[in-house]
Motif scaffolding. Structure first.
Motif, PDB file in Angstrom:
ATOM      1  N   ASN A   3      15.106 -32.630  43.568  1.00  8.48           N
ATOM      2  CA  ASN A   3      14.217 -32.261  42.470  1.00  8.48           C
ATOM      3  C   ASN A   3      12.998 -33.165  42.318  1.00  8.48           C
ATOM      4  O   ASN A   3      12.196 -32.973  41.413  1.00  8.48           O
ATOM      5  CB  ASN A   3      14.974 -32.275  41.138  1.00  8.48           C
ATOM      6  CG  ASN A   3      16.005 -31.167  41.069  1.00  8.48           C
ATOM      7  OD1 ASN A   3      15.725 -30.049  41.471  1.00  8.48           O
ATOM      8  ND2 ASN A   3      17.182 -31.493  40.588  1.00  8.48           N
ATOM      9  N   VAL A  41      13.426 -39.973  41.543  1.00  7.59           N
ATOM     10  CA  VAL A  41      14.077 -40.557  40.375  1.00  7.59           C
ATOM     11  C   VAL A  41      13.677 -42.024  40.294  1.00  7.59           C
ATOM     12  O   VAL A  41      13.921 -42.788  41.227  1.00  7.59           O
ATOM     13  CB  VAL A  41      15.617 -40.456  40.492  1.00  7.59           C
ATOM     14  CG1 VAL A  41      16.290 -41.164  39.334  1.00  7.59           C
ATOM     15  CG2 VAL A  41      16.054 -39.008  40.581  1.00  7.59           C
ATOM     16  N   GLY A  98      24.483 -44.819  33.671  1.00 10.65           N
ATOM     17  CA  GLY A  98      23.312 -44.277  34.360  1.00 10.65           C
ATOM     18  C   GLY A  98      22.040 -45.072  34.147  1.00 10.65           C
ATOM     19  O   GLY A  98      20.974 -44.679  34.604  1.00 10.65           O
ATOM     20  N   THR A 127      20.542 -37.533  24.395  1.00 11.05           N
ATOM     21  CA  THR A 127      20.879 -37.842  25.779  1.00 11.05           C
ATOM     22  C   THR A 127      19.825 -38.763  26.366  1.00 11.05           C
ATOM     23  O   THR A 127      18.682 -38.801  25.899  1.00 11.05           O
ATOM     24  CB  THR A 127      20.944 -36.564  26.633  1.00 11.05           C
ATOM     25  OG1 THR A 127      19.788 -35.791  26.333  1.00 11.05           O
ATOM     26  CG2 THR A 127      22.178 -35.753  26.329  1.00 11.05           C
ATOM     27  N   ASN A 167      15.249 -38.269  31.225  1.00 12.78           N
ATOM     28  CA  ASN A 167      15.259 -37.843  32.603  1.00 12.78           C
ATOM     29  C   ASN A 167      14.368 -38.786  33.410  1.00 12.78           C
ATOM     30  O   ASN A 167      13.164 -38.859  33.179  1.00 12.78           O
ATOM     31  CB  ASN A 167      14.716 -36.418  32.645  1.00 12.78           C
ATOM     32  CG  ASN A 167      14.815 -35.840  34.022  1.00 12.78           C
ATOM     33  OD1 ASN A 167      15.030 -36.563  34.996  1.00 12.78           O
ATOM     34  ND2 ASN A 167      14.663 -34.535  34.106  1.00 12.78           N
TER      35      ASN A 167
END
Ligand SMILES: Nc1ncnc2c1ncn2[C@@H]1O[C@H](COP(=O)(O)OP(=O)(O)OP(=O)(O)O)[C@@H](O)[C@H]1O
Ligand SMILES: Nc1ncnc2c1ncn2[C@@H]1O[C@H](COP(=O)(O)OP(=O)(O)OP(=O)(O)O)[C@@H](O)[C@H]1O
Ligand SMILES: [Mg+2]
Ligand SMILES: [Mg+2]
Lengths: 349, 306
Positions: A18, A21, A44, A275, A278
């Motif tokens: 995608n 990161v 994470g 959350t 991203n």
């Protein structure tokens, strides 16, 4: 105090299906000789990637885009693979988070524990196996002589974890990096392992980086604590400063989420809402802002720098800016402040 | 809350040995009996290597029990055969979240397919869209980003992998879930979110959990009743409050004394109670009810004291 390890402005990217990161986004920290530094933080947030980068044990799709990792007087990022092989499992060793992935399923555990000795020290095979048996006993594997002939899948989760610990300490490393080494263990074995690590530290001066989610363990083992969120450090300080005088709202949220034996089981547990960001497109401002009840306008715009709380304590939150309004932290945090004041005899702030 | 004592799982004199007859024989589970009631959360704690995972794995029939019986909703499932239609049906009703998230996720499968595997086996989605939608829903539920669907397990952090395991178990809408250390790799805030989630689903669907964990504060919070294992045996079983307020077995006492507290001052002054295996076990002991609902592994002589 001598800095045995000094990580400067580390940036690590992963290329994925995608996009890219940005997992580690400018991490600075150091490890003093002989101390235990605990790294805690969001799942994470980049704890494992950070420490794996120190040993250059990275996934194929990882790339260090910037940074320096000073070990004594050298930059580890400039070492050849061959030179790193001499360091890994010898001067710096690592206990990995997933015990099963760091054990070879086709090799008996006796051989696996003896292997680092044979690679780095040129001892006889018989001596290496004898020492392996000793270390396995030390980490609490029952009946080690017979069980050395067993394979990893024949052990419980916690036993595998102890085997991994045995492999990591068999060479008396100068730096031990332990990524959730006691998560799979019951609290009594956990306490024994922590005692063992402390003993190792006293005996041979090992410096330890300890990653864990268990803040109780941190309170018991750490000299200093670093808190991570979304690929960055957000706060670091001495263990007392982090537990009794935390400044970053993320640290508040963490400390406030822990149930204790007194937590009423009719209530829902506190947690930090929302959350994590991203990391394909990290936000422009403070990555924690969307989940931060104390966020201000500037948090959306600009990432906060580290503000100094004491000579040893820093936190990256705009709340520490002189112009920021005074806010009221969660109740459990205020209780921690109060306890700190009592401990210091009311002499601070 | 548990329905008044309708057992969903009954374990009777279960033994699970490995390497039988060899020098490295292990009596991983050595004659344990207990019931789990419908709708309750049954906590299982204990020594590392005491047989907690083996107990879970035996119940879900990853092993053939050495001896003893396992009843699920009254049916004896201890002898049903692998790959039989009954096994398939039963595997949908009972799911396990595995302790080692990495080892239990196929490294060559995309996360989407890992989570949907149960849907596929049991024909639970009509078409591709529905399948994708369900996976998205599950990922959201465990606070993972649906954009990560096409990633492989190695591309996730430890805690993220653990949540993939949770999503996979929830996918097939089971009645009973064995959760083996389901939250140990998560940070405390996400632990709280996942535990809140597990409890919400439990209420909605009257789910039953067996919750294996080392974090005793969390086990106390989530469990209705708790069993403590040591060396293949259940040494104590009682309500969660009772275990913590009135621990009778020396091993339970030792365990409770070692719970780390997030307060450096407390940790500096902590005194742990040591447990000496040899002093406390003898052949004449068995698990018996010494106070109403409170079971202790002890001899008949010792039981009279209570
Ligand atoms: N090989 C990879 N490819 C792509 N992304 C990756 C890869 N490895 C890690 N990541 C991502 O990098 C981030 C940091 O991962 P890391 O394993 O360091 O987290 P962590 O802080 O150790 O978390 P945990 O507490 O859950 O173990 C995560 O968002 C993870 O999804
Ligand atoms: N396949 C196997 N072959 C031989 N021994 C085994 C096997 N699986 C488990 N054991 C042994 O059985 C005992 C119980 O293991 P189990 O995994 O059930 O422990 P546990 O209570 O889950 O421990 P942990 O808390 O460390 O996960 C251990 O001594 C283990 O070494
Ligand atoms: Mg990690
Ligand atoms: Mg286990």
């Amino acid at each position: 105090m001598e800095k045995i390890l000094d990580v400067k402005n580390l940036n690590v990217d992963f290329s994925t299906y995608n996009g890219t990161v940005h997992a580690i986004r400018g991490v600075d920290f150091h490890l003093n000789s002989g101390e235990t530094l605990a790294i805690v933080g969001e799942s994470g947030s980049g704890k494992s990637v950070t420490v794996r980068t120190v040993l250059q044990l990275m996934a194929k799709n990882a790339k260090i885009t910037q940074g320096e990792i000073r070990y004594h007087d050298e930059d580890l990022l400039k070492k050849s693979e061959k030179q790193m092989d001499d360091i890994r499992g010898n001067k710096i060793s690592m206990i990995f988070q997933d015990p099963m992935t760091s054990l070879d399923p086709t090799m008996t555990i006796g051989k696996q524990v003896a292997e680092p000795l044979l690679i780095h020290n040129k001892v006889s095979k018989a001596d290496a196996l004898k020492r392996a048996e000793e270390v396995l006993r030390l980490v609490g594997i029952p009946n080690p002589k017979a069980r050395m002939k067993d394979y990893p899948h024949q052990f419980s989760g916690g036993q595998r974890q102890r085997i991994v610990i045995a492999i990591a300490i068999v060479n008396y490393p100068e730096i031990l990096i332990a990524d959730e080494p006691t998560t799979a263990l019951d609290v009594t074995v956990q306490a024994q392992i922590i005692d063992l690590l402390k003993e190792l530290q006293q005996k041979i001066g090992t410096s330890i980086i300890f990653i864990t989610h268990d803040l109780g363990v941190v309170a018991g083992i750490a000299d200093r604590v670093a808190v991570m969120y979304a690929g960055k450090l957000v706060e670091y300080g001495n263990v007392d400063e982090i537990f009794y005088d935390p400044q970053h709202p993320y640290t508040w949220g963490l400390l406030d989420s822990m149930p204790t034996l007194d937590t009423d089981d009719q209530n829902r547990l506190n947690s930090i809402p929302g959350t994590p960001p991203n990391l394909l497109n990290p936000p422009k401002g403070d990555a924690f802002a969307p989940r931060n009840a104390y966020a201000m306008e500037i948090d959306e715009e600009e990432q906060p720098p580290f503000f100094k709380v004491s000579k040893t304590h820093y936190a990256a939150t705009w709340l520490l800016h002189p112009d920021a309004p005074k806010v009221e932290p969660p109740k459990s945090i205020q209780q921690r402040f109060e306890k700190y004041q009592q401990m210091l005899g009311g002499s601070v702030k | 809350m548990a329905d008044e004592k309708t057992p969903i799982v009954q374990v009777k004199h279960l033994k699970q040995y490995f390497n039988i007859g060899k020098a490295n024989e292990v009596k991983a589970v050595d004659d344990i009996s207990f019931d789990i009631y419908k709708g309750e959360t049954f906590g299982l704690v204990g020594e590392s290597g005491s047989g907690k995972s083996t107990t879970g794995r035996s119940i879900i029939r990853l092993y053939n029990p050495t001896s003893g019986q396992i009843l699920f909703e009254g049916d004896d499932i201890s002898k049903i055969k692998n790959r039989s239609p009954r096994m398939k049906q039963f595997r949908q009703q009972m799911q396990m979240i595995f302790q080692d998230p990495y080892a239990s996720l196929n490294p060559r499968m995309k996360v989407k397919d890992i989570i949907a595997e149960g849907l596929d086996i049991n024909n639970l989605s009509k078409n591709d869209d529905e399948r994708t939608q369900r996976v998205e829903e599950l990922l959201n539920m465990v606070h993972l980003n649906p954009e990560h669907m096409s990633r492989y397990p190695y591309e996730f952090s430890g805690g993220q992998r653990q949540r993939i395991g949770i999503a996979r178990a929830l996918a097939v809408d089971p009645q009973f879930i064995i959760a083996d250390e389901p939250i140990s790799a998560l940070d405390v805030s996400i632990q709280a979110q996942v535990v809140n989630l597990l409890q919400d689903i439990q209420k909605q669907r009257n789910l039953t959990y067996m919750f294996i964990a080392h974090d005793l504060s969390m086990v106390k919070y989530i469990s209705d009743r708790i069993a403590v294992m040591y060396s293949g045996k259940i040494v104590e079983l009682a309500s969660a409050d009772e275990i913590y307020n009135n621990p009778l077995h020396p091993y339970t006492q030792s365990l409770l004394s070692a719970i780390p507290v997030p307060d450096p001052e407390v940790e500096k002054t902590r005194e742990r109670i040591d447990f000496d295996h040899k002093k406390h076990f003898s052949d004449d002991q068995r698990l018996q009810e010494v106070q109403p609902g409170h079971f202790l592994y002890c001899s008949d002589e010792q039981a009279k004291k209570y």
